[in-house]
Scaffold this motif. Sequence first.
Motif, PDB file in Angstrom:
ATOM      1  N   LEU A  69       0.734  -0.882   0.007  1.00 20.34           N
ATOM      2  CA  LEU A  69       0.342  -0.217  -0.173  1.00 20.34           C
ATOM      3  C   LEU A  69       1.291   1.327  -0.022  1.00 20.34           C
ATOM      4  O   LEU A  69       0.614   2.042  -0.633  1.00 20.34           O
ATOM      5  CB  LEU A  69      -1.205  -0.572   1.404  1.00 20.34           C
ATOM      6  CG  LEU A  69      -2.335  -0.691   1.244  1.00 20.34           C
ATOM      7  CD1 LEU A  69      -2.812  -0.875   2.580  1.00 20.34           C
ATOM      8  CD2 LEU A  69      -3.240  -0.596  -0.054  1.00 20.34           C
ATOM      9  N   PHE A  70       2.208   0.709   0.748  1.00 20.67           N
ATOM     10  CA  PHE A  70       2.933   2.539   1.210  1.00 20.67           C
ATOM     11  C   PHE A  70       3.561   2.452  -0.043  1.00 20.67           C
ATOM     12  O   PHE A  70       3.514   3.601  -1.324  1.00 20.67           O
ATOM     13  CB  PHE A  70       4.392   2.357   1.990  1.00 20.67           C
ATOM     14  CG  PHE A  70       5.153   3.252   1.784  1.00 20.67           C
ATOM     15  CD1 PHE A  70       4.536   4.547   2.648  1.00 20.67           C
ATOM     16  CD2 PHE A  70       5.671   3.068   1.296  1.00 20.67           C
ATOM     17  CE1 PHE A  70       5.162   5.155   2.580  1.00 20.67           C
ATOM     18  CE2 PHE A  70       7.215   4.245   1.675  1.00 20.67           C
ATOM     19  CZ  PHE A  70       6.742   5.282   1.917  1.00 20.67           C
ATOM     20  N   ASP A  71       3.659   1.508  -1.116  1.00 20.36           N
ATOM     21  CA  ASP A  71       5.153   1.706  -2.799  1.00 20.36           C
ATOM     22  C   ASP A  71       3.565   1.958  -3.455  1.00 20.36           C
ATOM     23  O   ASP A  71       4.235   2.771  -4.476  1.00 20.36           O
ATOM     24  CB  ASP A  71       5.133  -0.102  -2.897  1.00 20.36           C
ATOM     25  CG  ASP A  71       6.044  -0.483  -2.242  1.00 20.36           C
ATOM     26  OD1 ASP A  71       7.165   0.704  -1.363  1.00 20.36           O
ATOM     27  OD2 ASP A  71       7.116  -1.176  -2.240  1.00 20.36           O
ATOM     28  N   LEU A  72       2.851   1.093  -3.116  1.00 24.00           N
ATOM     29  CA  LEU A  72       1.528   2.036  -4.837  1.00 24.00           C
ATOM     30  C   LEU A  72       0.937   3.608  -4.188  1.00 24.00           C
ATOM     31  O   LEU A  72       1.258   4.252  -5.185  1.00 24.00           O
ATOM     32  CB  LEU A  72       0.244   1.241  -4.202  1.00 24.00           C
ATOM     33  CG  LEU A  72       0.049   0.201  -4.772  1.00 24.00           C
ATOM     34  CD1 LEU A  72      -1.145  -1.150  -4.825  1.00 24.00           C
ATOM     35  CD2 LEU A  72       0.294  -0.516  -6.766  1.00 24.00           C
ATOM     36  N   ALA A  73       0.939   4.023  -2.951  1.00 26.23           N
ATOM     37  CA  ALA A  73      -0.046   5.862  -2.401  1.00 26.23           C
ATOM     38  C   ALA A  73       2.062   6.000  -3.120  1.00 26.23           C
ATOM     39  O   ALA A  73       1.411   7.382  -4.214  1.00 26.23           O
ATOM     40  CB  ALA A  73       0.484   5.738  -1.880  1.00 26.23           C
ATOM     41  N   ARG A  74       3.599   5.623  -3.148  1.00 20.78           N
ATOM     42  CA  ARG A  74       4.017   6.651  -3.351  1.00 20.78           C
ATOM     43  C   ARG A  74       3.990   7.298  -4.928  1.00 20.78           C
ATOM     44  O   ARG A  74       4.313   7.898  -6.137  1.00 20.78           O
ATOM     45  CB  ARG A  74       5.826   6.114  -2.842  1.00 20.78           C
ATOM     46  CG  ARG A  74       6.093   6.281  -1.866  1.00 20.78           C
ATOM     47  CD  ARG A  74       6.722   5.842  -1.469  1.00 20.78           C
ATOM     48  NE  ARG A  74       8.295   6.074  -2.435  1.00 20.78           N
ATOM     49  CZ  ARG A  74       9.463   5.247  -2.095  1.00 20.78           C
ATOM     50  NH1 ARG A  74       9.081   4.232  -1.120  1.00 20.78           N
ATOM     51  NH2 ARG A  74      10.164   5.174  -3.181  1.00 20.78           N
ATOM     52  N   LEU A  75       4.012   5.740  -5.821  1.00 20.49           N
ATOM     53  CA  LEU A  75       3.877   5.465  -7.495  1.00 20.49           C
ATOM     54  C   LEU A  75       2.478   6.728  -8.029  1.00 20.49           C
ATOM     55  O   LEU A  75       2.608   7.363  -8.767  1.00 20.49           O
ATOM     56  CB  LEU A  75       3.386   3.918  -7.575  1.00 20.49           C
ATOM     57  CG  LEU A  75       3.077   3.840  -8.710  1.00 20.49           C
ATOM     58  CD1 LEU A  75       4.414   4.017 -10.126  1.00 20.49           C
ATOM     59  CD2 LEU A  75       2.933   2.076  -9.149  1.00 20.49           C
ATOM     60  N   ARG A  76       1.408   6.386  -6.884  1.00 19.24           N
ATOM     61  CA  ARG A  76       0.293   7.437  -7.223  1.00 19.24           C
ATOM     62  C   ARG A  76       0.859   8.896  -7.478  1.00 19.24           C
ATOM     63  O   ARG A  76       0.256   9.848  -7.917  1.00 19.24           O
ATOM     64  CB  ARG A  76      -1.246   6.776  -6.960  1.00 19.24           C
ATOM     65  CG  ARG A  76      -2.435   7.421  -6.557  1.00 19.24           C
ATOM     66  CD  ARG A  76      -2.988   7.137  -5.904  1.00 19.24           C
ATOM     67  NE  ARG A  76      -5.013   8.020  -6.399  1.00 19.24           N
ATOM     68  CZ  ARG A  76      -4.643   9.053  -6.470  1.00 19.24           C
ATOM     69  NH1 ARG A  76      -4.400   9.697  -5.484  1.00 19.24           N
ATOM     70  NH2 ARG A  76      -5.630   9.159  -6.657  1.00 19.24           N
ATOM     71  N   THR A 114       2.565  13.349  -9.950  1.00 18.56           N
ATOM     72  CA  THR A 114       2.885  15.009 -10.386  1.00 18.56           C
ATOM     73  C   THR A 114       3.864  14.981 -11.802  1.00 18.56           C
ATOM     74  O   THR A 114       3.267  16.409 -12.206  1.00 18.56           O
ATOM     75  CB  THR A 114       4.332  14.572  -9.969  1.00 18.56           C
ATOM     76  OG1 THR A 114       4.208  14.655  -8.830  1.00 18.56           O
ATOM     77  CG2 THR A 114       5.919  15.644 -10.069  1.00 18.56           C
ATOM     78  N   VAL A 115       4.095  14.277 -12.471  1.00 19.25           N
ATOM     79  CA  VAL A 115       3.957  13.906 -14.055  1.00 19.25           C
ATOM     80  C   VAL A 115       2.778  14.067 -14.778  1.00 19.25           C
ATOM     81  O   VAL A 115       2.844  15.505 -15.344  1.00 19.25           O
ATOM     82  CB  VAL A 115       4.337  12.326 -14.198  1.00 19.25           C
ATOM     83  CG1 VAL A 115       4.568  12.030 -16.363  1.00 19.25           C
ATOM     84  CG2 VAL A 115       5.317  11.787 -13.693  1.00 19.25           C
ATOM     85  N   LEU A 116       1.243  14.245 -14.361  1.00 16.73           N
ATOM     86  CA  LEU A 116       0.747  14.347 -15.319  1.00 16.73           C
ATOM     87  C   LEU A 116       0.395  15.882 -15.397  1.00 16.73           C
ATOM     88  O   LEU A 116       0.086  16.763 -15.751  1.00 16.73           O
ATOM     89  CB  LEU A 116      -0.798  13.580 -14.957  1.00 16.73           C
ATOM     90  CG  LEU A 116      -0.732  12.206 -15.098  1.00 16.73           C
ATOM     91  CD1 LEU A 116      -2.100  11.490 -14.736  1.00 16.73           C
ATOM     92  CD2 LEU A 116      -0.863  12.001 -16.513  1.00 16.73           C
ATOM     93  N   ASP A 117       0.473  16.112 -14.012  1.00 15.28           N
ATOM     94  CA  ASP A 117       0.642  17.971 -13.070  1.00 15.28           C
ATOM     95  C   ASP A 117       1.282  17.902 -14.697  1.00 15.28           C
ATOM     96  O   ASP A 117       1.180  19.775 -14.503  1.00 15.28           O
ATOM     97  CB  ASP A 117       0.883  18.013 -11.320  1.00 15.28           C
ATOM     98  CG  ASP A 117      -0.802  18.282 -10.923  1.00 15.28           C
ATOM     99  OD1 ASP A 117      -1.526  17.353 -11.287  1.00 15.28           O
ATOM    100  OD2 ASP A 117      -0.589  18.023  -9.606  1.00 15.28           O
ATOM    101  N   ALA A 118       2.841  18.036 -14.309  1.00 15.18           N
ATOM    102  CA  ALA A 118       3.582  18.646 -14.697  1.00 15.18           C
ATOM    103  C   ALA A 118       3.458  18.564 -16.392  1.00 15.18           C
ATOM    104  O   ALA A 118       3.870  19.527 -17.070  1.00 15.18           O
ATOM    105  CB  ALA A 118       5.237  18.216 -14.463  1.00 15.18           C
ATOM    106  N   ASN A 119       2.778  18.401 -16.393  1.00 13.15           N
ATOM    107  CA  ASN A 119       2.133  17.996 -18.536  1.00 13.15           C
ATOM    108  C   ASN A 119       1.391  18.957 -18.301  1.00 13.15           C
ATOM    109  O   ASN A 119       0.422  18.032 -19.814  1.00 13.15           O
ATOM    110  CB  ASN A 119       2.713  17.095 -18.274  1.00 13.15           C
ATOM    111  CG  ASN A 119       3.913  16.109 -18.492  1.00 13.15           C
ATOM    112  OD1 ASN A 119       4.206  16.341 -19.356  1.00 13.15           O
ATOM    113  ND2 ASN A 119       4.118  15.891 -18.166  1.00 13.15           N
TER     114      ASN A 119
END
Length: 128
Positions: A96-103, A108-113
């Motif tokens: 769950l922690f890893d998935l939250a970090r990936l999310r 961040t990538v989508l916001d930057a684009n």
Amino acid sequence: MNIGELARRTGSSARSIRHYDKAGLIASHRRDNGYRDFGDEAVPQVMQVARMIRLGFSLEEISTFPPCMLRQVTNAVCPDALAAHRERLAEVDRQLFDLARLRERLLTVLDANDSPLPSTERAPHEPS
């Protein structure tokens, strides 16, 4: 009882039951015609194995549990199996922690684009 009757009584497929039998989690005897024959004790065993699989345990892991884990269908955990259940929970928490970090990285990538997402997609939600 035959495998079809055991499947009907447990809600498991005959294929799953064969797999549990091959893994040594339940016991069958062969009839003269070669078909498997199961005792009444197989009903709670199959149901408990299926429940443990739904909790994320592999057949190999289940095979290491004490016999008391297969005697009845219950949420109670034998003291000897508590450590395995705690480790499974820790693994789920890590995932769950890893998935939250990936999310967050994806957002961040989508916001930057300049790809704004509706606010409902920003909040954690269950998959469709």
